[in-house]
Design a protein around this motif. Structure first.
Motif, PDB file in Angstrom:
ATOM      1  N   ARG A  54       0.822  -1.212   0.000  1.00  0.00           N
ATOM      2  CA  ARG A  54       0.000   0.000   0.000  1.00  0.00           C
ATOM      3  C   ARG A  54       0.858   1.265   0.000  1.00  0.00           C
ATOM      4  NH1 ARG A  54      -5.400  -0.768   1.280  1.00  0.00           N
ATOM      5  NH2 ARG A  54      -5.898  -2.957   1.650  1.00  0.00           N
ATOM      6  N   GLU A  69      -1.147  -3.622   8.989  1.00  0.00           N
ATOM      7  CA  GLU A  69      -2.271  -2.893   9.583  1.00  0.00           C
ATOM      8  C   GLU A  69      -2.037  -2.825  11.090  1.00  0.00           C
ATOM      9  OE1 GLU A  69      -4.886  -1.443   7.854  1.00  0.00           O
ATOM     10  OE2 GLU A  69      -3.650  -2.004   6.141  1.00  0.00           O
ATOM     11  N   GLU A 105     -14.012   0.724  18.129  1.00  0.00           N
ATOM     12  CA  GLU A 105     -14.596   2.074  18.054  1.00  0.00           C
ATOM     13  C   GLU A 105     -13.522   3.121  17.844  1.00  0.00           C
ATOM     14  OE1 GLU A 105     -17.294   2.077  21.711  1.00  0.00           O
ATOM     15  OE2 GLU A 105     -18.131   3.652  20.444  1.00  0.00           O
ATOM     16  N   GLN A 111     -10.831   7.862  12.133  1.00  0.00           N
ATOM     17  CA  GLN A 111     -11.349   8.235  10.809  1.00  0.00           C
ATOM     18  C   GLN A 111     -11.970   9.626  10.826  1.00  0.00           C
ATOM     19  OE1 GLN A 111     -11.003   6.320   7.929  1.00  0.00           O
ATOM     20  NE2 GLN A 111     -11.724   8.171   6.920  1.00  0.00           N
ATOM     21  N   GLU A 127     -12.256  22.518  -4.699  1.00  0.00           N
ATOM     22  CA  GLU A 127     -13.275  21.494  -4.410  1.00  0.00           C
ATOM     23  C   GLU A 127     -13.838  21.630  -2.990  1.00  0.00           C
ATOM     24  OE1 GLU A 127     -11.911  17.484  -5.342  1.00  0.00           O
ATOM     25  OE2 GLU A 127     -10.624  18.289  -6.911  1.00  0.00           O
ATOM     26  N   HIS A 129     -15.881  23.100   0.298  1.00  0.00           N
ATOM     27  CA  HIS A 129     -17.130  23.785   0.640  1.00  0.00           C
ATOM     28  C   HIS A 129     -17.204  23.939   2.145  1.00  0.00           C
ATOM     29  CE1 HIS A 129     -19.024  23.484  -3.336  1.00  0.00           C
ATOM     30  NE2 HIS A 129     -18.307  22.381  -3.427  1.00  0.00           N
ATOM     31  N   THR A 132     -19.321  21.190   3.783  1.00  0.00           N
ATOM     32  CA  THR A 132     -18.671  19.887   3.989  1.00  0.00           C
ATOM     33  C   THR A 132     -17.740  19.954   5.189  1.00  0.00           C
ATOM     34  OG1 THR A 132     -18.628  19.718   1.574  1.00  0.00           O
ATOM     35  CG2 THR A 132     -17.435  18.044   2.795  1.00  0.00           C
ATOM     36  N   ARG A 135     -19.703  19.899   8.333  1.00  0.00           N
ATOM     37  CA  ARG A 135     -20.228  18.559   8.622  1.00  0.00           C
ATOM     38  C   ARG A 135     -19.137  17.662   9.201  1.00  0.00           C
ATOM     39  NH1 ARG A 135     -23.063  18.427   3.906  1.00  0.00           N
ATOM     40  NH2 ARG A 135     -21.350  17.321   2.878  1.00  0.00           N
ATOM     41  N   LEU A 146     -18.596  11.561  22.557  1.00  0.00           N
ATOM     42  CA  LEU A 146     -18.920  10.192  22.977  1.00  0.00           C
ATOM     43  C   LEU A 146     -17.831   9.654  23.910  1.00  0.00           C
ATOM     44  CD1 LEU A 146     -20.025   7.888  19.982  1.00  0.00           C
ATOM     45  CD2 LEU A 146     -21.156   8.125  22.187  1.00  0.00           C
ATOM     46  N   TYR A 150     -17.622   8.283  27.720  1.00  0.00           N
ATOM     47  CA  TYR A 150     -17.134   6.954  28.146  1.00  0.00           C
ATOM     48  C   TYR A 150     -16.253   7.083  29.381  1.00  0.00           C
ATOM     49  CZ  TYR A 150     -18.538   5.214  23.487  1.00  0.00           C
ATOM     50  OH  TYR A 150     -19.229   4.874  22.363  1.00  0.00           O
TER      51      TYR A 150
ATOM     52  N   PRO B  53     -25.363   3.648  21.343  1.00  0.00           N
ATOM     53  CA  PRO B  53     -25.561   5.109  21.414  1.00  0.00           C
ATOM     54  C   PRO B  53     -25.196   5.829  20.115  1.00  0.00           C
ATOM     55  CG  PRO B  53     -23.657   4.421  22.741  1.00  0.00           C
ATOM     56  CD  PRO B  53     -24.367   3.171  22.306  1.00  0.00           C
ATOM     57  N   ARG B  54     -24.499   5.137  19.190  1.00  0.00           N
ATOM     58  CA  ARG B  54     -24.201   5.741  17.901  1.00  0.00           C
ATOM     59  C   ARG B  54     -25.431   5.783  16.988  1.00  0.00           C
ATOM     60  NH1 ARG B  54     -18.749   6.334  16.736  1.00  0.00           N
ATOM     61  NH2 ARG B  54     -17.417   5.600  18.426  1.00  0.00           N
ATOM     62  N   ASN B 108     -10.402  -1.314   5.268  1.00  0.00           N
ATOM     63  CA  ASN B 108     -10.004  -0.330   4.246  1.00  0.00           C
ATOM     64  C   ASN B 108     -10.883  -0.473   3.007  1.00  0.00           C
ATOM     65  OD1 ASN B 108      -7.820   0.420   5.855  1.00  0.00           O
ATOM     66  ND2 ASN B 108      -6.345  -0.832   4.744  1.00  0.00           N
ATOM     67  N   GLN B 111     -14.240   0.939   3.650  1.00  0.00           N
ATOM     68  CA  GLN B 111     -14.239   2.411   3.683  1.00  0.00           C
ATOM     69  C   GLN B 111     -14.173   2.998   2.272  1.00  0.00           C
ATOM     70  OE1 GLN B 111     -14.610   4.345   6.518  1.00  0.00           O
ATOM     71  NE2 GLN B 111     -14.848   6.000   5.034  1.00  0.00           N
ATOM     72  N   VAL B 123     -23.891  13.185  -0.402  1.00  0.00           N
ATOM     73  CA  VAL B 123     -23.346  14.538  -0.500  1.00  0.00           C
ATOM     74  C   VAL B 123     -24.297  15.398  -1.340  1.00  0.00           C
ATOM     75  CG1 VAL B 123     -21.408  15.929  -1.352  1.00  0.00           C
ATOM     76  CG2 VAL B 123     -20.969  13.755  -0.192  1.00  0.00           C
ATOM     77  N   PRO B 124     -24.696  16.567  -0.821  1.00  0.00           N
ATOM     78  CA  PRO B 124     -25.625  17.434  -1.577  1.00  0.00           C
ATOM     79  C   PRO B 124     -25.032  17.803  -2.946  1.00  0.00           C
ATOM     80  CG  PRO B 124     -25.338  18.229   0.685  1.00  0.00           C
ATOM     81  CD  PRO B 124     -24.328  17.154   0.483  1.00  0.00           C
ATOM     82  N   GLU B 126     -24.889  20.401  -4.726  1.00  0.00           N
ATOM     83  CA  GLU B 126     -24.119  21.642  -4.869  1.00  0.00           C
ATOM     84  C   GLU B 126     -22.713  21.537  -4.291  1.00  0.00           C
ATOM     85  OE1 GLU B 126     -26.864  21.211  -3.175  1.00  0.00           O
ATOM     86  OE2 GLU B 126     -26.774  22.116  -1.174  1.00  0.00           O
ATOM     87  N   GLU B 127     -22.423  20.465  -3.554  1.00  0.00           N
ATOM     88  CA  GLU B 127     -21.070  20.289  -3.004  1.00  0.00           C
ATOM     89  C   GLU B 127     -20.255  19.262  -3.800  1.00  0.00           C
ATOM     90  OE1 GLU B 127     -21.082  19.550   1.258  1.00  0.00           O
ATOM     91  OE2 GLU B 127     -22.940  20.683   1.433  1.00  0.00           O
ATOM     92  N   LYS B 128     -20.848  18.734  -4.865  1.00  0.00           N
ATOM     93  CA  LYS B 128     -20.154  17.671  -5.597  1.00  0.00           C
ATOM     94  C   LYS B 128     -19.212  18.193  -6.671  1.00  0.00           C
ATOM     95  CE  LYS B 128     -23.414  13.919  -4.986  1.00  0.00           C
ATOM     96  NZ  LYS B 128     -24.269  12.936  -5.587  1.00  0.00           N
ATOM     97  N   HIS B 129     -18.114  17.453  -6.868  1.00  0.00           N
ATOM     98  CA  HIS B 129     -17.153  17.781  -7.919  1.00  0.00           C
ATOM     99  C   HIS B 129     -16.772  16.496  -8.634  1.00  0.00           C
ATOM    100  CE1 HIS B 129     -16.342  21.910  -6.639  1.00  0.00           C
ATOM    101  NE2 HIS B 129     -16.595  21.441  -5.436  1.00  0.00           N
ATOM    102  N   ALA B 131     -13.990  15.876  -9.943  1.00  0.00           N
ATOM    103  CA  ALA B 131     -12.625  15.498  -9.556  1.00  0.00           C
ATOM    104  C   ALA B 131     -12.618  14.655  -8.272  1.00  0.00           C
ATOM    105  CB  ALA B 131     -11.764  16.738  -9.370  1.00  0.00           C
ATOM    106  N   THR B 132     -13.466  15.048  -7.311  1.00  0.00           N
ATOM    107  CA  THR B 132     -13.541  14.283  -6.057  1.00  0.00           C
ATOM    108  C   THR B 132     -14.107  12.893  -6.330  1.00  0.00           C
ATOM    109  OG1 THR B 132     -14.113  16.378  -5.004  1.00  0.00           O
ATOM    110  CG2 THR B 132     -14.296  14.410  -3.660  1.00  0.00           C
ATOM    111  N   ARG B 135     -11.522  10.756  -7.951  1.00  0.00           N
ATOM    112  CA  ARG B 135     -10.504  10.327  -6.982  1.00  0.00           C
ATOM    113  C   ARG B 135     -11.018   9.190  -6.106  1.00  0.00           C
ATOM    114  NH1 ARG B 135      -9.107  15.533  -5.815  1.00  0.00           N
ATOM    115  NH2 ARG B 135     -10.492  15.512  -4.025  1.00  0.00           N
ATOM    116  N   GLU B 143      -7.940  -0.268  -4.598  1.00  0.00           N
ATOM    117  CA  GLU B 143      -8.174  -1.146  -3.444  1.00  0.00           C
ATOM    118  C   GLU B 143      -8.614  -2.551  -3.901  1.00  0.00           C
ATOM    119  OE1 GLU B 143      -7.744  -0.352  -0.143  1.00  0.00           O
ATOM    120  OE2 GLU B 143      -8.348  -2.378   0.409  1.00  0.00           O
TER     121      GLU B 143
END
Lengths: 224, 224
Positions: A54, A69, A105, A111, A127, A129, A132, A135, A146, A150, B53-54, B108, B111, B123-124, B126-129, B131-132, B135, B143
């Motif tokens: 990797r 890993e 967790e 992440q 790119e 915003h 984003t 968020r 969280l 704990y 709780p998540r 991995n 993800q 993703v809304p 208006e926030e999209k590209h 290029a992203t 990628r 992967e």
């Protein structure tokens, strides 16, 4: 015994640091290692790619067994060296359940932190915003709140009354988060936990070398 | 014995599916469970939040021990029920190293797949590209090409000659990736592996119920 172990690592990388803490906790000092630099692109060198296809650090080998890993390497070390040093996965059923839960967790916490940091440093400006970014920061804040909770319930360690694999995996992420601007005043329990653990021998012995010399350059987590 | 286990799950969710496969492999049938719907927002219900709780699925309890993270629950089940059913973490040192490595690497892969899917659906606009998006898709392609290579070297299972924890964790992600448009013709070894494992009793018994009835609605992974 640790002489047939070899670690390629970068200073301040939580995944590298986890393996180094686990090696200390299991009394596996004396392993071979080499410090590499992300800034110089050394994680993409042939030396790394030969072990870790990797092109990432850590790259870790025990004899001919490759376990790159960080979570995998820590679990492997605990399992292969059960009677060495400190037990990182408790035998008691309820304690074990909590340690596994918090250990896995902790990768969520990592992440969420990485999402904020990468957005600040890696996503091209055109790119980006604000929505984003906001968020991502809210998700990281919710995450660390969280963990603050704990510790209120089950401290002083992150999975209860003993140091465990959950601390090995979580602590480096938390330490990096504080270094990158997250405020201990906003997370008092996590701040106290950080202060309490930073003097633990396994953590002190492996503290990122460049953190001792250089202040952080940026604080992308200051609003988290 | 499995009667004191309780699982809240959603059909087609790889994390939920992993626990269900592990329970089958460990011969822990007869556990209590309840199917919930993400579409109806049931993962944010009090019933889930009381355990997790998540506000995420799975939510899993063994007696009073709560282990919601799928990797944690699978490791816990393997460790607590070592002599039951199939051994998922081998004892042999080299085999164990590879199983731990692939198990953690599988997160991995998950993800990278989630990054593409979430970008498409969450993703809304208006926030999209482009290029992203590109990628993210390239990262997912790189992967899954890695995994295609692993099977070329060490099949037929994902960590060598035996079914293991690595398959428990990786297979649900792969199956979802194929369902969401990734092409088996582009990944022939992964396609063959998918075809070979889908008839394994533990996987057949836990195959997402709604996949049997409904075709996929979208194919966000068709370019991966």
């Amino acid at each position: 015994m640790a002489k047939d172990m070899f670690l390629l690592w970068a200073s301040g990388s939580p995944p590298c640091w986890r393996i180094m803490i686990a090696l200390e906790e299991k009394n596996l000092q004396g392993y071979q290692h080499k410090l590499l630099s992300f800034d110089k692109g050394e994680h993409k060198s042939k030396e790394v790619l030969d072990i870790n296809p990797r092109g990432q650090l850590p790259a870790f080998r025990h004899g001919t067994n490759v376990i790159n890993e960080s979570g995998a390497a820590c679990m492997y070390l605990e399992n292969q060296f059960k009677s060495h040093g400190n037990q990182l996965i408790p035998s008691d059923q309820a304690e074990q359940a909590l340690v596994y839960q918090r250990t896995f967790e902790a990768f969520n916490a990592h992440q969420k932190m990485v999402d904020v940091v990468m957005y600040a440093f890696r996503v091209p400006a055109e790119e980006k915003h604000e929505a984003t970014e906001k968020r991502n920061k809210e998700a990281a804040t919710t995450e660390f709140q969280l963990w603050e909770g704990y510790l209120q319930k089950t401290g002083p360690y992150i999975a209860g009354k003993n140091f465990s694999m959950a601390d090995v995996v979580f602590f480096p992420t938390l330490a990096l988060a504080f270094r990158l601007g997250m405020r201990q005043t906003k997370y008092p329990k996590l701040g106290a936990y950080h202060g309490f653990l930073k003097d633990r021998p396994s953590i002190k012995a492996t503290w990122p070398t460049h953190w001792l010399q250089e202040p952080p350059l940026k604080d992308p987590l200051k609003d988290v």
